[in-house]
Each structure stands twice: as C-alpha cells, then as structure tokens.
Write an enzyme that holds these catalytic residues in place. Structure first.
Site, PDB file in Angstrom:
ATOM      1  N   GLY A  16     -32.448  43.615  31.307  1.00  0.00           N
ATOM      2  CA  GLY A  16     -32.008  43.913  29.955  1.00  0.00           C
ATOM      3  C   GLY A  16     -32.847  44.992  29.297  1.00  0.00           C
ATOM      4  N   THR A 104     -30.557  36.240  17.469  1.00  0.00           N
ATOM      5  CA  THR A 104     -29.807  37.329  16.861  1.00  0.00           C
ATOM      6  C   THR A 104     -29.535  37.139  15.370  1.00  0.00           C
ATOM      7  OG1 THR A 104     -27.642  38.470  16.936  1.00  0.00           O
ATOM      8  CG2 THR A 104     -27.679  36.166  17.574  1.00  0.00           C
ATOM      9  N   TYR A 128     -19.992  34.642  19.880  1.00  0.00           N
ATOM     10  CA  TYR A 128     -21.340  35.038  20.294  1.00  0.00           C
ATOM     11  C   TYR A 128     -22.377  34.399  19.376  1.00  0.00           C
ATOM     12  CZ  TYR A 128     -25.510  37.999  20.426  1.00  0.00           C
ATOM     13  OH  TYR A 128     -26.806  38.452  20.472  1.00  0.00           O
TER      14      TYR A 128
END
Length: 282
Positions: A16, A104, A128
């Site tokens: 990532g 997030t 998400y």
C-alpha cells in the site's frame, strides 16, 4: 533512516501507499508482509505469521480502500475492513502485542463544518465507512490497549491517490473537480513519520491507546487541492502550464458511494508525534 531501538515491528499491507512510504524511513529489520504472506481475512494465516515473527508491535495498513467498489463487493470489503481487524486484535491481545490500526475520515457523515475530533459520533454514509467503523469497534472491544489512527485524503509518491491521478490528466483539455466536498489532505511520508514516532514513544514507555486523528491540518475542497497541486507542479517544472481547471458540484458526478461533504480531522491528538524523528542511525 529511523531506528526503532530493536523493537520488532511487523507491518501488514506491504504494497500500500503508506507502507511504501514507511519503507523509506524504517530500518532494514522491520518486517513488511504482503497479502500472500499474511492474509488478514484468515485467522490461521494471521496466527501463524505472528507466532513465527513474534513482533512487539503490529501496524495494520491492510484495507479495502476503493470506496465505490466497496458498494459492489460488500463481502470482500467487510472481510478486509472488519473481519480481519477482528481476528488480528484478538490474536494481538492473546500475545500481548501492541496493535496500531489505520482508519478513515469516512466513518463520519459530513454534517459538521469544523474538524472532527476522536470523540465525535460516527455515522458513515457508505459501505466502506461502515466496514471501517465495524473494524474500529471490534478492535476497541477485543484489545482496548490498541491505537486506531484515523487519517484522510492520503497522497504521496506511491500508490493510487489524488495527487498522482490529477497530475496524470494535467494535459487534458479541461479538468472538472468538485468544489463542495471538504477535507484534510495527508501526506503519506509525514503520516509515516507520525506512526513511527508513536511506536518509538511506546518503546520509551509512553502507552498511547484509543482513537487518535492525523491530517495535515489544512481544510480544502478537492478543487482547491487540485489547484494547489497544479500551482506547485508549475513552479517546480513538472508541468509546462496550468491546466484548464473547472470547479463543479458533486451532483455532476455519479458515483456508487455517497461521500461526506465535510470530513476534515482535528489533528491535536497527533501533534506531539508530528516532529523530527526521535532517533536516527546517522
């Protein structure tokens, strides 16, 4: 590069953009594992890897991050973002391992107009965000000594991010970017430094735990962020001229997932770690 005083650090999510930035500043003995080496969705795979490596700290950067695809591939997103952290936190608790998990800004619904703090109520607008919040809750329930670091609008030299996308289309006749979604861009290299300083501080005996927030502190719309990128790119000679950048409403773009209109994060909780490295090897 930074040297975490021989504390054994295992990073999950090797390929990532954050892990790639972290590789540039960590010592050679930091362990980075890819999905093929440790499958976050498989309890047995996690347990075997942890018992083999015996780390002091685990940094979980593995995530299903494609917001729109998460709407179509709900099981896959839930497996990575919820079931994986659930498994991982149970195993870390059993083995007395410090867990740091990246989350997030999309756990919030965007109804505020000033930066979200770690104590603000979550209410995600898309799958998400739902799966990421479920992962947070699982970690806090299973292993309360863990750290959940929420960040937002990641950009940097590696991986797939807004900076690289927008520079990639700089030669288009016109570029439309939305002006009604606001957030806090976060540079992956700076985030990596913060993460490593948290780990180094933990080695010194300072045990931070719970939810914390990191962002650059800037509050921008996507349009303003694009303009800033092109301004710097022109100054530095990366592009020859400023593109025809057009400000538009998010209503002009049809996406599978809803997004918060405002998701800037208050970064006071990570300011003590946003500094020069605690230790270096040079």
């Amino acid at each position: 590069c930074y040297e975490p005083k021989k504390m054994k650090l295992l990073v999950i999510g090797k390929n990532g953009q954050v892990a790639s930035a972290l590789k540039d500043i960590t010592s050679d003995d930091t362990i980075f594992l890819s999905k093929d080496e440790l499958d976050i969705t498989n309890y047995k795979s996690i347990k075997e890897s942890i018992e083999k490596e015996r780390p002091d700290v685990i940094l979980n950067l593995a995530a299903f991050t494609n917001v729109d695809n998460a709407e179509s591939f709900r099981n896959e997103a839930e497996s990575v973002n919820f079931h994986g952290p659930n498994f991982l936190s149970k195993i870390c608790k059993d083995h007395l391992i410090k867990l740091i998990h990246l989350s997030t800004d999309y756990v919030f619904n965007g109804k505020k107009n000033f930066p979200y703090t770690p104590d603000d109520i979550t209410n995600p607008l898309n799958w998400y965000g739902v799966t990421k919040r479920k992962g947070e809750i699982a970690i806090l329930n299973n292993h309360p000594d863990s750290i959940i670091l929420r960040t937002s609008w990641l950009y940097g030299e590696y991986g797939n991010n807004f900076l690289k996308k927008i520079l990639g289309i700089a030669k288009n006749d016109e570029i439309k970017v939305v002006n009604d979604q606001f957030g806090s861009p976060s540079y992956t290299r700076e985030l990596s430094r913060v993460l490593l300083n948290i780990i180094l501080d933990y080695k010194e005996g300072n045990n931070v735990f719970g939810i914390i927030h990191y962002s650059s502190g800037d509050q921008l719309s996507w349009y303003e962020f694009a303009k800033k990128i092109f301004d710097i790119a022109c100054e530095e000679g990366y592009i020859e001229s400023f593109p025809n950048l057009i400000s538009c409403s998010s209503n002009e773009f049809v996406t599978k997932a809803n997004r918060p209109s405002y998701s800037a994060l208050d970064n006071l909780s990570t300011k003590p770690f946003n500094k020069s490295p605690l230790t270096t090897d040079n």
